[in-house]
Write an enzyme that holds these catalytic residues in place. Structure first.
Site, PDB file in Angstrom:
ATOM      1  NE  ARG A 575       3.392   0.002  -2.411  1.00  0.00           N
ATOM      2  CZ  ARG A 575       4.313   0.921  -2.707  1.00  0.00           C
ATOM      3  NH1 ARG A 575       4.048   1.878  -3.589  1.00  0.00           N
ATOM      4  NH2 ARG A 575       5.493   0.894  -2.109  1.00  0.00           N
ATOM      5  CB  CYS A 628       3.555   8.130  -0.980  1.00  0.00           C
ATOM      6  SG  CYS A 628       5.032   9.019  -1.525  1.00  0.00           S
TER       7      CYS A 628
END
Length: 677
Positions: A575, A628
């Protein structure tokens, strides 16, 4: 520290629990100290030295001791420290009255000591100390405060700061004591006194709802007296976040200092605690019958040799008759029938310097400071580096708890509130998993609705914004969290979800919150049972949240941080590199961020050893911030960093907020700073 500001020697008059603790810390830091004691305690100190018991073990300290000024003449540069009980202050001042050209520091309860000292000493430094210490045996003091043994507020009396208070504070900090100089020390003395009112009850009665209710109404009565006297007490609790107690093996925690006085057969100082409220009430035309009743009952118990904690609820009911019961717990009212005050919740406030509680806050029903719900603040990540004793040393035990310790605490008198925070992205069935099996007594917490505010697409808040403070406080109280109790959080994914609860509760000012290392799997592997179904209801908590106790970043601060420090991306590497993006509007990462996936903090569902975490994060520079996907697993990274000794700020909006703003750039690939994992 500026060597010119170091005092030459501290003469501590009254080497009991507080005096000996401060003396021990100064002595261990290489600062000259003399302990002034008397009787069997003096003899034990002379013969064997001080047996100073801390969570890290026993320290046998040969500190110089003295019986008084004839044996220890005062010299230039000395500081006299008065650490006697308040009823002994006048005699001690007269004994040392020949040394009035040196500063005098008072580390005592009540409001009277500084006034007495100022009659003889022109330079009086008032002090307030929080240190959960005990002294029951001659020559021995037990000090379980962690990570520092004490917190001290000090300032020139009646008002002012500067020298010599700053020099004394520097010495205390060098000795491992958290010290703060304040310009209005009388307000801090008054704030401490509000907590001291519980001492008499603690000395007479065992813990229970009636005692909690009695403590609350004593405080309420005192607040009315303070208001009439024009006294605005300070809130000490705001400075105590992260300060807890750790067990000292073989030395369970006794009661407060008044309890200890009864146990030793010594005169308690209740006349200067509850009795101070009575005196102020008489001076300002506000009766204080409840505090007067406790003052008189303690005096009677001392004269009769009553064992501490040996009286029952019937005695307390006769002393402070019950009135009625409300949803927020038992309440009491004045024996004279004064119904003028709202009923407080049964709040056990901070006690004296031998108390176990780390906060002083208004009762749960006190809305004087409420007003609009406070904004959820962001703070400068430069504040997120270790700066004091709270960030020093091995902090693993501050962050994590193992199964054995949790089991022991659950069967003891200080059982924590246990929160089950099972949540995984894409799995909305956490409550069902909880009902299928959980740690007995645990309360289920829904991360989506209780640990986050509602997501509002298009508003730039991210998928899991910080919750509304008023609602969050209601939820935390419903879970049963109190001002004095600890909290343990767990899940079944290595703490990746539970860490959100850990961070959020600590951010909101609850200091004793720990993550169960290994979670439910470790609990079951140890052979402990699990419960099924819904948990039984539990009494509502009384905690008052104070947000902003941990640092946060907004998007602009996150963008700027890589120029001065390190911005950590805690998501999976693919990611970060922009290879996949299963949830958020765009793939990639915040430019300048380094990749340190949260999952690499774990080994078999447990946190890595401290040394391994320190090695993992060794390359980080400057202030550290973490993000995050939506501010959940970044909290786990912050916990791991804290174990390694690095404080870090959270970007709550994280990539879900950043990527929803088309004006924000996105990096792809490994960039310039892919961290190790």
């Amino acid at each position: 520290m500026d060597k010119d500001r170091q005092m030459s020697r501290y003469i501590i008059v009254g080497a009991g629990a507080i005096g000996a603790t401060v003396g021990a810390q100064l002595h261990q830091a290489g600062i000259d100290v003399v302990l002034v004691a008397r009787g069997a305690h003096l003899e034990a100190l002379r013969e064997h030295g001080l047996r100073y018991l801390r969570p890290d073990g026993e320290h046998r300290l040969r500190i110089p001791v003295s019986s008084g000024p004839d044996e220890t003449p005062v010299r230039d540069g000395d500081v006299l420290v008065l650490a006697t009980k308040s009823q002994d202050t006048a005699a001690a001042l007269q004994k040392w009255a020949g040394a009035t050209d040196v500063p005098l520091l008072t580390l005592q309860n009540g409001l009277e000591n500084e006034r007495l000292a100022l009659r003889l000493f022109p330079t009086v430094i008032g002090g307030v100390i929080w240190a959960p210490v005990s002294h029951l045996t001659p020559g021995e003091v037990v000090s379980p405060g962690h990570p520092a043994p004490a917190v001290v507020w000090l300032g020139r009396y009646p008002a002012g700061s500067g020298e010599p208070a700053e020099g004394i504070a520097d010495d205390l900090r060098r000795a491992g004591v958290v010290a703060r100089v304040v310009p209005d020390i009388q307000r801090w003395k008054a704030g401490k006194l509000l907590g001291n009112l519980v001492n008499g009850l603690d000395a007479l009665y065992p813990p229970g709802d009636r005692r909690k209710a009695a403590a609350a109404v004593l405080r309420q009565e005192a607040e009315a007296v303070f208001a009439a006297a024009g006294i605005d007490p300070a809130d000490l609790g705001a400075d105590l976040g992260g300060f807890v107690q750790r067990p000292v093996p073989g030395h369970p925690r006794p009661g407060h200092s008044t309890w200890q006085s009864l146990a030793r057969g010594a005169t308690p100082e209740t006349d200067y605690l509850n009795g101070e409220i009575v005196l102020l009430g008489r001076l300002h035309g506000v009766p204080a019958p409840l505090n007067q009743a406790v003052q008189e009952r303690v005096r009677r118990a001392a004269s009769e040799g009553t064992a501490p904690g040996s009286l029952d609820d019937a005695d307390l009911a006769a002393l402070l008759p019950p009135h009625n019961h409300h949803d927020n717990g038992p309440t009491l009212t004045s024996p004279a029938g004064d119904q003028s005050h709202t009923s407080p919740t049964h709040t056990p406030p901070v006690g004296d310097h031998s108390d176990t509680s780390p906060t002083i806050t208004p009762s749960a029903s006190d809305h004087r400071d409420a007003g609009p719900t406070p904004a959820l603040p962001t703070s400068d990540p430069r504040d997120a580096r270790p700066t004091d004793a709270f960030s020093a040393g091995d902090r693993r035990d501050d962050i994590l708890i193992d199964v054995a310790e949790l089991q022991a605490r659950l069967t003891g008198s200080d059982a924590p509130v246990v929160l089950d925070v099972r949540w995984v992205l894409g799995d909305p069935h956490g409550a069902e998993h909880y009902r299928a099996g959980h740690i007995p007594g645990a309360v289920y917490v829904d991360l989506e609705t209780e640990l986050a505010g509602p997501a509002r697409p298009g508003t730039g808040t991210g998928r899991h914004p910080l919750p509304d403070l008023a609602k969050f406080q209601d939820d935390v109280r419903r879970w049963g969290v109190t001002r004095r109790g600890g909290v343990v959080v767990y899940d079944n994914t290595g703490g990746l979800a539970a860490a959100r609860a850990w961070w959020l509760l600590r951010w909101a000012g609850i200091p004793d919150v720990r993550i169960l290392d290994g979670g439910l799997a470790a609990w079951l592997a140890a052979g402990h049972p699990q419960a099924t179904g819904d948990a039984p209801s539990r009494p509502a908590g009384d905690v008052v949240l104070r947000p902003g106790q941990l640092p946060t970043l907004n998007a602009d601060q996150a963008a700027d941080l890589p120029r001065t420090g390190t911005l950590v991306d805690a998501r999976a590497g693919e990611r970060y590199r922009g290879e996949v993006e299963p949830v958020d509007p765009r793939a990639g990462h915040i430019p300048g961020a380094v990749s340190l996936p949260t999952a690499a903090n774990l080994d078999g569902g447990r946190f890595l050893a401290t040394a391994a975490l320190r090695e993992r994060f060794a390359g980080l520079r400057g202030p550290v911030g973490v993000y995050c996907g939506s501010g959940v697993t970044a909290a786990h990274e912050i916990a791991a960093l804290a174990i390694a000794g690095i404080d870090a700020a959270l970007y709550p909006g994280s990539w879900s907020e950043w990527s929803s703003d088309p004006g924000r750039p996105a990096g792809t690939g490994t960039g310039t700073g892919s961290g190790t994992s």
